[in-house]
Design a protein around this motif. Structure first.
Motif, PDB file in Angstrom:
ATOM      1  N   VAL A 196       0.850  -1.188   0.000  1.00 27.34           N
ATOM      2  CA  VAL A 196       0.000   0.000   0.000  1.00 27.34           C
ATOM      3  C   VAL A 196       0.885   1.237   0.000  1.00 27.34           C
ATOM      4  O   VAL A 196       1.707   1.424   0.901  1.00 27.34           O
ATOM      5  N   VAL A 197       0.740   2.060  -1.029  1.00 28.36           N
ATOM      6  CA  VAL A 197       1.537   3.279  -1.173  1.00 28.36           C
ATOM      7  C   VAL A 197       0.647   4.464  -0.833  1.00 28.36           C
ATOM      8  O   VAL A 197      -0.343   4.731  -1.513  1.00 28.36           O
ATOM      9  N   GLN A 198       0.988   5.160   0.251  1.00 31.25           N
ATOM     10  CA  GLN A 198       0.232   6.335   0.662  1.00 31.25           C
ATOM     11  C   GLN A 198       0.871   7.584   0.062  1.00 31.25           C
ATOM     12  O   GLN A 198       2.077   7.666  -0.095  1.00 31.25           O
ATOM     13  N   GLY A 199       0.025   8.560  -0.268  1.00 30.21           N
ATOM     14  CA  GLY A 199       0.544   9.855  -0.698  1.00 30.21           C
ATOM     15  C   GLY A 199       0.957   9.951  -2.136  1.00 30.21           C
ATOM     16  O   GLY A 199       1.710  10.862  -2.508  1.00 30.21           O
ATOM     17  N   ALA A 200       0.492   9.017  -2.974  1.00 29.82           N
ATOM     18  CA  ALA A 200       0.764   9.151  -4.411  1.00 29.82           C
ATOM     19  C   ALA A 200       0.067  10.402  -4.941  1.00 29.82           C
ATOM     20  O   ALA A 200      -0.929  10.865  -4.376  1.00 29.82           O
ATOM     21  N   MET A 201       0.593  10.963  -6.012  1.00 29.88           N
ATOM     22  CA  MET A 201       0.026  12.195  -6.585  1.00 29.88           C
ATOM     23  C   MET A 201      -0.562  11.905  -7.955  1.00 29.88           C
ATOM     24  O   MET A 201       0.025  11.169  -8.756  1.00 29.88           O
ATOM     25  N   ILE A 202      -1.757  12.485  -8.204  1.00 31.67           N
ATOM     26  CA  ILE A 202      -2.455  12.259  -9.457  1.00 31.67           C
ATOM     27  C   ILE A 202      -2.877  13.592 -10.073  1.00 31.67           C
ATOM     28  O   ILE A 202      -2.895  14.626  -9.406  1.00 31.67           O
ATOM     29  N   THR A 203      -3.222  13.563 -11.343  1.00 32.44           N
ATOM     30  CA  THR A 203      -3.630  14.769 -12.059  1.00 32.44           C
ATOM     31  C   THR A 203      -5.082  15.119 -11.721  1.00 32.44           C
ATOM     32  O   THR A 203      -5.845  14.248 -11.279  1.00 32.44           O
ATOM     33  N   PRO A 204      -5.502  16.351 -11.947  1.00 34.49           N
ATOM     34  CA  PRO A 204      -6.907  16.720 -11.706  1.00 34.49           C
ATOM     35  C   PRO A 204      -7.882  15.882 -12.521  1.00 34.49           C
ATOM     36  O   PRO A 204      -8.968  15.543 -12.030  1.00 34.49           O
ATOM     37  N   GLU A 205      -7.526  15.519 -13.762  1.00 32.08           N
ATOM     38  CA  GLU A 205      -8.416  14.704 -14.583  1.00 32.08           C
ATOM     39  C   GLU A 205      -8.580  13.313 -13.987  1.00 32.08           C
ATOM     40  O   GLU A 205      -9.677  12.758 -13.961  1.00 32.08           O
ATOM     41  N   LEU A 206      -7.493  12.740 -13.493  1.00 31.83           N
ATOM     42  CA  LEU A 206      -7.566  11.414 -12.900  1.00 31.83           C
ATOM     43  C   LEU A 206      -8.387  11.427 -11.617  1.00 31.83           C
ATOM     44  O   LEU A 206      -9.060  10.447 -11.282  1.00 31.83           O
ATOM     45  N   ALA A 207      -8.371  12.532 -10.895  1.00 37.18           N
ATOM     46  CA  ALA A 207      -9.132  12.636  -9.647  1.00 37.18           C
ATOM     47  C   ALA A 207     -10.641  12.562  -9.893  1.00 37.18           C
ATOM     48  O   ALA A 207     -11.407  12.286  -8.976  1.00 37.18           O
TER      49      ALA A 207
END
Length: 368
Positions: free
Chosen positions: A331-342
């Protein structure tokens, strides 16, 4: 009671009694607690098939000895007789498919329910983002046989990846972010570059990627010592931000333990793809701040591997549970995603470029 001798080299007697039943004082999911008597397998199997007009009743080889009782009861009742076929059970490496063993994994909480993505249950495969077309293609390739066999896990993965590669839109994400400050970009700069959902294909659609002074790359894409076979960033070295600009490292910061806490770089903002200037060989996945000073959306990412360390856990006898791989879920916490992916919905599938295929989990919550 009627005793039937099976047509085998060794006598095999099976008792079929029309009144044979089990009594269980357990609430039934449909009938509730109104009934506690349940007919035996020999009584119900053939009758259910006949009543439902099943054309072919497919069973695994251990039920071959029950074929005589199956047809005997239907003959006595003078009713429709389906065709019965027995075949070898499906075995796949690095997992178990026995209902009893799956039940132990679930009830003893070795996994997180029947739809745990590490299980090859239909619910688990669906939760992992596997399409029905992948399962059908896998079954078509391996076919049906009466010979004992074990199918390599990578054959199933091949069909899963083939479908995902064809239909999963590409996007950018960063699992373990490392902050990069582009020192030649103004602090209040905010713009967008265009990514591609299916690069190189006519059906591809563009999507916006915010670009600002601060971007995040994978922590593993920067190291202090460069080498010829390494295409990430290092002091003084350049790499390409996917769909954006080349950046060159100018300095970096370290924590008390020597770990890298940040990178400073300069972006070649005048670079244009196809403009005659050769880009760096290394291409990095990245996520930028949606607006100056605003951090990207965070996400929890679960990375799955095969459930067992050995290829044949069934061969380990009573010690099969000791073969469970504790690293099968990370489990990876704190990954970052793009606004579109959100904005993605449950069960939406994506390919995170350079990382792999991912599916939005049913237990996802906004902001979590």
């Amino acid at each position: 009671m009627v005793l039937l001798q099976c047509h085998r080299t060794e006598p095999c007697l099976h008792a079929v009694w029309l009144g044979d039943c089990r009594i269980k004082y357990v609430e039934h999911p449909i009938a509730g607690d109104k009934w506690c008597i349940y007919p035996s397998y020999d009584f119900t199997h053939c009758l259910c098939d006949a009543i439902e007009n099943i054309t072919h009743s497919l069973c695994t080889l251990e039920f071959e000895s029950r074929r005589a009782s199956y047809y005997w009861l239907l003959e006595v009742l003078d009713t429709y007789k389906p065709v019965v076929w027995e075949y070898s059970r499906l075995n796949i490496t690095n997992t178990v498919l026995s209902k009893r063993k799956l039940n132990r994994l679930v009830t003893e909480t070795h996994v997180n329910g029947w739809d745990d993505p590490r299980l090859l249950t239909l619910a688990g495969l669906r939760r992992r983002g596997v399409a029905a077309a992948s399962i059908n293609a896998f079954c078509k390739e391996i076919g049906i046989t009466r010979n004992a066999n074990v199918i390599p896990y990578h054959k199933l993965e091949h069909h899963i990846r083939s479908y995902l590669d064809a239909d999963s839109p590409r996007t950018l994400a960063v699992l373990r972010p490392l902050r990069v400050v582009l020192t030649n970009v103004p602090e209040q700069h905010s713009s967008t570059v265009r990514g591609a959902t299916l690069p190189g294909r006519p059906e591809s659609e563009p999507y916006p990627l915010p670009f600002s002074r601060v971007v995040y790359i994978e922590a593993t894409d920067f190291r202090l010592q460069d080498s010829k076979d390494y295409y990430g960033l290092a002091p003084g070295k350049s790499a390409m931000l996917r769909y954006a600009y080349p950046i060159t490292v100018t300095s970096y910061t370290q924590g008390p333990d020597g770990s890298i806490t940040g990178v400073q770089a300069e972006a070649d903002l005048g670079f244009k793809a196809g403009g005659g200037k050769k880009p760096p060989k290394g291409v990095l996945n990245w996520v930028g701040q949606p607006a100056p000073g605003q951090e990207p959306e965070r996400a929890e990412v679960r990375l799955y591997d095969v459930l067992f360390k050995s290829e044949a856990p069934d061969a380990l006898g009573d010690s099969w549970l000791e073969d469970l791989d504790p690293g099968s879920l990370e489990v990876v916490q704190g990954a970052m995603i793009t606004p579109e992916l959100a904005k993605a919905q449950v069960f939406d599938r994506f390919q995170f470029e350079r990382l792999g295929y991912f599916c939005v989990d049913p237990d996802s919550k906004p902001g979590a």
